[in-house]
Design an enzyme around this catalytic site. Structure first.
Site, PDB file in Angstrom:
ATOM      1  N   SER B  46       1.017  -1.203  -0.186  1.00 57.09           N
ATOM      2  CA  SER B  46      -0.165   0.031  -0.157  1.00 57.09           C
ATOM      3  C   SER B  46       0.843   1.162  -0.009  1.00 57.09           C
ATOM      4  CB  SER B  46      -0.781  -0.011   1.395  1.00 57.09           C
ATOM      5  OG  SER B  46      -2.113   0.862   1.038  1.00 57.09           O
ATOM      6  N   GLU B  47       0.595   2.102  -0.962  1.00 52.95           N
ATOM      7  CA  GLU B  47       1.704   3.122  -1.119  1.00 52.95           C
ATOM      8  C   GLU B  47       1.624   4.262   0.025  1.00 52.95           C
ATOM      9  OE1 GLU B  47      -0.663   2.319  -3.529  1.00 52.95           O
ATOM     10  OE2 GLU B  47      -1.468   4.433  -4.310  1.00 52.95           O
TER      11      GLU B  47
END
Lengths: 232, 219
Positions: B46-47
């Site tokens: 998840s960035e």
């Protein structure tokens, strides 16, 4: 140890002038400096340029500073959660500079580390590249992006000590560590402030050298944008 | 019968290989997590700063300090790790994430993607999409084959502002699975169950390459 402790958010931001450039940590509403945003509202400082991944939501986070028209310009990667933002943008009350999220993070990091510019693949061939230098490395085109720095960085950490050392929790870390290091004056609010020596030096995420002012915040709401659950 | 969103997600899940690090975009790509085959070891990135996204929390587990890039509450798994946004995009640009699955408004026959802006409408921003598409070696697009108005989203050239150039390798739509060829063109690989090649031809404005019998998807 140098003592960085101030009495609270109003003292921490007392000298932010009109038209200042601020960095505000957070991704969505996670890891945003709630206490300092309230203090900025009370102080009523205007003409702010805010570098922050998002612009809050209607009625919370940076959205509150939009309501009072204290923000002149947003530098962000994603601003889609805020109807007031849209209204102010379309009516010309607000300027916006949209930046790919990784370029935003790296531009802040570069600013903190004394690197004036760097090449990145993000945005090549897009509107983001307009007016910017490109260069080829090993057959691939990259875009020159410059550093970002701020007059004040406003940071939220989980724990901190009186020397300004910080530990973050969960995904509330996000942009906070780079922004903490890229402000001329960095103001930090923490959920728990402890005496220097109580945090394990092995576990500290942000060294206190970057921090000028720290205080223990209170009454954290920690609003959730998308409460998504499964059956127990 | 064209596929629904769950069907598209199920088909994309077949592209996942053991030991991959994967970034899933918002929308249909997020659903892919529900169909990762049993026994396959993959790690979702998840960035906003998390490797090892777990399932959504129970009501009791909800933690405001733990969200995914879509701002949904999530959990962690044994081996999960947290980091800042600069490190997160260093992973992405550095080529350490093996597979990126994201949505699109348009894809061109040379692999350009447009998914961040519709001129004249509200601009929400590109988020991490430009960094992701500029960096990943393997990009799969999940989208409807046509717009709500019935216009093809697989085009000779994108008409909307570009997110990235020549980056899409594969497309899974409600009608078909297609490869985007390096020399240009959408190569038809599979049809959705009950969908004819003619229907896919009609819905594809860009150059469509059809060789031999086109099998139905197995989902």
């Amino acid at each position: 140890m140098i003592n960085k402790v101030v009495s609270g958010p109003d003292e921490a931001i007392h000298d932010i002038p009109n038209d200042a450039t601020l960095m505000l940590g957070g991704f969505g509403l996670t890891g945003i400096p709630e206490n300092c945003i309230s203090a900025l509202l009370r102080k009523g400082v205007t003409g702010l340029t805010c570098i922050s991944n998002n612009a809050g939501v209607d009625g919370f986070g940076i959205g509150l500073l939009l309501e009072t028209r204290q923000v002149k310009k947003m530098i962000s990667s994603y601003v889609g959660e805020n109807a007031l933002f849209e209204e102010q943008l379309l009516s010309g009350l607000l300027e916006v500079d949209l930046i790919p999220q990784g370029s935003l993070a790296e531009r802040v990091r570069a600013g903190s580390a004394g690197i004036p510019a760097f090449f990145t693949p993000a945005g090549v061939g897009t509107e983001v590249a307009e007016g910017k230098e490109t260069r080829e490395f090993e057959g691939k085109t990259y875009l020159l992006e410059s550093w970002l720095r701020a007059d004040f960085s406003i940071i939220k950490a989980w724990k901190g000590d009186t020397a300004g050392n910080l530990i973050f929790r969960g995904t509330s870390r996000n942009f906070n560590p780079m922004m903490a290091a890229a402000g001329k004056i960095t103001v930090v609010e923490v959920e728990e402030l402890v005496p220097a020596g109580e945090l394990d030096p092995n576990q500290i995420h942000t060294p206190g050298i970057y921090v000028q002012r720290i205080f223990q915040g209170k009454d954290y709401e920690k609003r959730i944008e998308q409460r998504t659950t499964r059956q127990a | 019968m064209s596929l629904d969103k769950q069907g598209i997600a199920k088909r994309i899940a077949q592209e996942i290989e053991n030991n991959m690090y994967i970034n899933l975009g918002i929308g249909i790509p997020t659903l892919v997590a529900n169909y990762i085959p049993e026994g396959m070891d993959v790690v979702l990135q998840s960035e906003n700063g998390l490797l090892g996204i777990g399932p959504f929390p129970t009501e009791a587990e909800v933690d405001a300090d733990l969200i995914n890039a879509g701002k949904q509450t999530v959990t962690m798994l044994p081996g999960s790790v947290l980091f800042d946004s600069a490190e997160s995009f260093a992973m992405i640009r550095g080529g350490h994430v093996h597979l990126t699955i994201l949505g699109a408004m348009e894809v061109s026959e040379n692999g350009d993607i447009a998914n961040w802006k519709i001129p004249g409408k509200m601009v929400k921003g590109m988020g991490g999409a430009m960094d992701l598409v500029a960096s990943a070696d393997n990009i799969i697009v999940a989208m409807q084959h046509t717009s709500r108005k019935g216009d093809s989203k697989l085009l000779p050239e994108c008409t909307l502002p570009i997110t990235g150039l020549k980056c899409v390798k594969k497309i899974v739509t409600n009608l078909a699975v297609l490869d985007v060829l390096g020399e240009g063109g959408f190569k038809l690989l599979e049809r959705a169950p009950g969908v004819s090649v003619e229907e896919i031809e009609k819905a594809t404005a860009g150059k469509l390459i059809i060789e031999g019998e086109i099998p139905e998807m197995q989902i």
